[in-house]
Design a protein around this motif. Structure first.
Motif, PDB file in Angstrom:
ATOM      1  N   LYS A  81       0.835  -1.210   0.000  1.00  0.00           N
ATOM      2  CA  LYS A  81       0.000   0.000   0.000  1.00  0.00           C
ATOM      3  C   LYS A  81       0.865   1.253   0.000  1.00  0.00           C
ATOM      4  O   LYS A  81       0.582   2.222  -0.725  1.00  0.00           O
ATOM      5  CB  LYS A  81      -0.926   0.002   1.219  1.00  0.00           C
ATOM      6  N   ASP A  82       1.922   1.248   0.831  1.00  0.00           N
ATOM      7  CA  ASP A  82       2.795   2.419   0.931  1.00  0.00           C
ATOM      8  C   ASP A  82       3.522   2.695  -0.385  1.00  0.00           C
ATOM      9  O   ASP A  82       3.659   3.850  -0.803  1.00  0.00           O
ATOM     10  CB  ASP A  82       3.825   2.219   2.045  1.00  0.00           C
ATOM     11  N   ILE A  83       4.000   1.649  -1.031  1.00  0.00           N
ATOM     12  CA  ILE A  83       4.763   1.807  -2.273  1.00  0.00           C
ATOM     13  C   ILE A  83       3.867   2.348  -3.386  1.00  0.00           C
ATOM     14  O   ILE A  83       4.248   3.275  -4.113  1.00  0.00           O
ATOM     15  CB  ILE A  83       5.402   0.466  -2.679  1.00  0.00           C
ATOM     16  N   VAL A  84       2.692   1.789  -3.516  1.00  0.00           N
ATOM     17  CA  VAL A  84       1.771   2.261  -4.550  1.00  0.00           C
ATOM     18  C   VAL A  84       1.318   3.689  -4.258  1.00  0.00           C
ATOM     19  O   VAL A  84       1.276   4.540  -5.163  1.00  0.00           O
ATOM     20  CB  VAL A  84       0.565   1.312  -4.679  1.00  0.00           C
ATOM     21  N   ALA A  85       1.015   3.979  -3.004  1.00  0.00           N
ATOM     22  CA  ALA A  85       0.572   5.329  -2.639  1.00  0.00           C
ATOM     23  C   ALA A  85       1.666   6.363  -2.912  1.00  0.00           C
ATOM     24  O   ALA A  85       1.384   7.458  -3.409  1.00  0.00           O
ATOM     25  CB  ALA A  85       0.164   5.372  -1.169  1.00  0.00           C
ATOM     26  N   ALA A  86       2.919   6.019  -2.594  1.00  0.00           N
ATOM     27  CA  ALA A  86       4.026   6.941  -2.839  1.00  0.00           C
ATOM     28  C   ALA A  86       4.213   7.204  -4.323  1.00  0.00           C
ATOM     29  O   ALA A  86       4.554   8.323  -4.741  1.00  0.00           O
ATOM     30  CB  ALA A  86       5.313   6.372  -2.237  1.00  0.00           C
ATOM     31  N   THR A  87       3.983   6.179  -5.129  1.00  0.00           N
ATOM     32  CA  THR A  87       4.110   6.323  -6.585  1.00  0.00           C
ATOM     33  C   THR A  87       3.037   7.252  -7.134  1.00  0.00           C
ATOM     34  O   THR A  87       3.315   8.143  -7.944  1.00  0.00           O
ATOM     35  CB  THR A  87       4.012   4.945  -7.262  1.00  0.00           C
ATOM     36  N   ILE A  88       1.815   7.067  -6.686  1.00  0.00           N
ATOM     37  CA  ILE A  88       0.711   7.919  -7.139  1.00  0.00           C
ATOM     38  C   ILE A  88       0.939   9.362  -6.675  1.00  0.00           C
ATOM     39  O   ILE A  88       0.699  10.319  -7.428  1.00  0.00           O
ATOM     40  CB  ILE A  88      -0.636   7.396  -6.613  1.00  0.00           C
ATOM     41  N   LYS A  89       1.419   9.527  -5.460  1.00  0.00           N
ATOM     42  CA  LYS A  89       1.668  10.877  -4.942  1.00  0.00           C
ATOM     43  C   LYS A  89       2.723  11.596  -5.771  1.00  0.00           C
ATOM     44  O   LYS A  89       2.592  12.792  -6.058  1.00  0.00           O
ATOM     45  CB  LYS A  89       2.110  10.794  -3.485  1.00  0.00           C
ATOM     46  N   LYS A  90       3.774  10.881  -6.157  1.00  0.00           N
ATOM     47  CA  LYS A  90       4.883  11.519  -6.882  1.00  0.00           C
ATOM     48  C   LYS A  90       4.570  11.708  -8.363  1.00  0.00           C
ATOM     49  O   LYS A  90       4.853  12.773  -8.939  1.00  0.00           O
ATOM     50  CB  LYS A  90       6.168  10.691  -6.737  1.00  0.00           C
ATOM     51  N   PHE A  91       3.998  10.674  -8.988  1.00  0.00           N
ATOM     52  CA  PHE A  91       3.846  10.703 -10.447  1.00  0.00           C
ATOM     53  C   PHE A  91       2.399  10.822 -10.934  1.00  0.00           C
ATOM     54  O   PHE A  91       2.167  11.055 -12.114  1.00  0.00           O
ATOM     55  CB  PHE A  91       4.470   9.442 -11.053  1.00  0.00           C
ATOM     56  N   GLY A  92       1.439  10.581 -10.037  1.00  0.00           N
ATOM     57  CA  GLY A  92       0.043  10.756 -10.413  1.00  0.00           C
ATOM     58  C   GLY A  92      -0.589   9.591 -11.138  1.00  0.00           C
ATOM     59  O   GLY A  92      -1.782   9.633 -11.471  1.00  0.00           O
ATOM     60  N   GLN A  93       0.154   8.516 -11.376  1.00  0.00           N
ATOM     61  CA  GLN A  93      -0.388   7.369 -12.094  1.00  0.00           C
ATOM     62  C   GLN A  93       0.509   6.158 -11.871  1.00  0.00           C
ATOM     63  O   GLN A  93       1.607   6.269 -11.329  1.00  0.00           O
ATOM     64  CB  GLN A  93      -0.474   7.659 -13.600  1.00  0.00           C
ATOM     65  N   LEU A  94       0.021   4.998 -12.302  1.00  0.00           N
ATOM     66  CA  LEU A  94       0.798   3.764 -12.249  1.00  0.00           C
ATOM     67  C   LEU A  94       0.382   2.891 -13.416  1.00  0.00           C
ATOM     68  O   LEU A  94      -0.797   2.552 -13.549  1.00  0.00           O
ATOM     69  CB  LEU A  94       0.576   3.019 -10.929  1.00  0.00           C
ATOM     70  N   ASP A  95       1.328   2.528 -14.263  1.00  0.00           N
ATOM     71  CA  ASP A  95       1.038   1.756 -15.458  1.00  0.00           C
ATOM     72  C   ASP A  95       1.724   0.393 -15.495  1.00  0.00           C
ATOM     73  O   ASP A  95       1.244  -0.516 -16.171  1.00  0.00           O
ATOM     74  CB  ASP A  95       1.487   2.538 -16.700  1.00  0.00           C
ATOM     75  N   ILE A  96       2.848   0.270 -14.789  1.00  0.00           N
ATOM     76  CA  ILE A  96       3.675  -0.942 -14.878  1.00  0.00           C
ATOM     77  C   ILE A  96       4.174  -1.300 -13.481  1.00  0.00           C
ATOM     78  O   ILE A  96       4.648  -0.431 -12.740  1.00  0.00           O
ATOM     79  CB  ILE A  96       4.893  -0.711 -15.791  1.00  0.00           C
ATOM     80  N   LEU A  97       4.083  -2.551 -13.128  1.00  0.00           N
ATOM     81  CA  LEU A  97       4.690  -3.067 -11.899  1.00  0.00           C
ATOM     82  C   LEU A  97       5.640  -4.196 -12.263  1.00  0.00           C
ATOM     83  O   LEU A  97       5.247  -5.130 -12.971  1.00  0.00           O
ATOM     84  CB  LEU A  97       3.620  -3.601 -10.938  1.00  0.00           C
ATOM     85  N   ILE A  98       6.872  -4.104 -11.784  1.00  0.00           N
ATOM     86  CA  ILE A  98       7.819  -5.202 -11.943  1.00  0.00           C
ATOM     87  C   ILE A  98       8.177  -5.715 -10.553  1.00  0.00           C
ATOM     88  O   ILE A  98       8.858  -5.033  -9.773  1.00  0.00           O
ATOM     89  CB  ILE A  98       9.078  -4.763 -12.713  1.00  0.00           C
ATOM     90  N   ASN A  99       7.693  -6.903 -10.237  1.00  0.00           N
ATOM     91  CA  ASN A  99       7.964  -7.542  -8.948  1.00  0.00           C
ATOM     92  C   ASN A  99       9.318  -8.253  -9.027  1.00  0.00           C
ATOM     93  O   ASN A  99       9.398  -9.448  -9.294  1.00  0.00           O
ATOM     94  CB  ASN A  99       6.857  -8.546  -8.614  1.00  0.00           C
ATOM     95  N   ASN A 100      10.369  -7.495  -8.781  1.00  0.00           N
ATOM     96  CA  ASN A 100      11.727  -8.023  -8.938  1.00  0.00           C
ATOM     97  C   ASN A 100      12.402  -8.398  -7.628  1.00  0.00           C
ATOM     98  O   ASN A 100      13.249  -9.289  -7.611  1.00  0.00           O
ATOM     99  CB  ASN A 100      12.580  -6.976  -9.670  1.00  0.00           C
ATOM    100  N   ALA A 101      12.066  -7.740  -6.537  1.00  0.00           N
ATOM    101  CA  ALA A 101      12.767  -7.976  -5.268  1.00  0.00           C
ATOM    102  C   ALA A 101      12.735  -9.462  -4.911  1.00  0.00           C
ATOM    103  O   ALA A 101      11.692 -10.106  -4.976  1.00  0.00           O
ATOM    104  CB  ALA A 101      12.136  -7.154  -4.149  1.00  0.00           C
ATOM    105  N   GLY A 102      13.885  -9.984  -4.536  1.00  0.00           N
ATOM    106  CA  GLY A 102      13.950 -11.397  -4.185  1.00  0.00           C
ATOM    107  C   GLY A 102      15.214 -11.723  -3.422  1.00  0.00           C
ATOM    108  O   GLY A 102      16.209 -11.007  -3.518  1.00  0.00           O
TER     109      GLY A 102
END
Length: 260
Positions: A81-102
């Motif tokens: 939730k925090d990561i998506v919210a921070a993205t929307i706050k900074k850029f205003g949209q979200l089009d691509i998610l890459i789940n890379n952390a491992g």
């Protein structure tokens, strides 16, 4: 719809798009970030550490798009939730998610601790589930998007010293298929990228084991460990409009390893 007349290399561009890349400042994630930046996307990096972030910021300044950073352990409570919210706050949209952390923990089967199993599953699989969920909520409202999970050769094969990693990467393939089916009606394509044997710090232990290194090279038709840059084209393809009719697929980039 026939798009022959309109088709050109712009179908592989990401101008005006915003992407989240977990673990996107180091390792293979840095190459995914650079590939998307060079293709025109703005990128939000989510990582426990800011290692590599300044390098990516300089890279972005040189190539145009903006980079953001949020410090989060992807497996922490409410991290998605925090990561998506921070993205929307900074850029205003979200089009691509890459789940890379491992993460990967190696051990003999009888020496694995329960906490090792849980930590790998939490980071590699559970976090990907939650991030895809939160990203899809945004993408569905905006008319579509792309979710790309990062699998592995261990999405297909056994790994007798990496039990939790193998289980998590098999799970990533299944999660990809389930989300692809569920989100197709929302115009959200969900695919996975399965890197083969790539020359990274994580694989040094295998490369330095002469017997194992020879065994791996003999199994790869292309005959070499891949440079991380050899994954950049595939990640851009899966993130771009060029792959709009592809969903639920795990794409191996392995030099033919799975052929043998």
């Amino acid at each position: 719809m026939n798009l022959v007349d309109q088709f050109n290399t712009d179908f592989f561009r990401l101008d005006g798009k915003v992407a989240i890349i977990t673990g996107g400042a180091s390792g293979l994630g840095q190459y995914y970030s650079k590939a998307l930046i060079k293709s025109g996307a703005k990128v939000m990096i989510a990582s426990r550490s800011d290692k590599g972030v300044s390098e990516l910021e300089a890279f972005a300044q040189k190539n145009g798009p903006e980079v953001g950073f949020i410090s989060r352990d992807v497996a922490a409570e409410n991290a998605a939730k925090d990561i998506v919210a921070a993205t929307i706050k900074k850029f205003g949209q979200l089009d691509i998610l890459i789940n890379n952390a491992g993460i990967q923990i190696r051990n003999k089967w009888h020496e694995f601790e329960d906490e090792d199993w849980q930590r790998v599953i939490d980071v590699n699989l559970t976090a990907a589930y939650h991030l895809a969920h939160e990203a899809a909520l945004v993408m569905a409202k905006s008319g579509g998007g792309k979710i790309i999970n990062i699998g592995s050769m261990q999405s297909y094969r056994a790994g007798k010293f990496i039990f939790p990693y193998t289980a998590s990467k098999h799970g990533v393939m299944g999660l990809t298929k389930a989300y692809a089916d569920a989100l197709a009606s929302e115009n959200i394509q969900v695919n996975a990228l399965a890197p083969g044997y790539i020359d990274t710090p994580m694989t040094k232990i295998l490369q330095e084991d002469q017997e194992r290194n020879t065994e791996i090279l003999n199994h790869i038709p292309d005959g070499h460990w891949a440079d991380p840059s050899e994954l950049m084209g595939a990640i851009v393809f899966l993130a771009s409009p060029a792959s709009n009719y592809i969903t639920g697929v795990t794409l191996p980039v392995d030099g033919g390893y799975l052929l043998r």
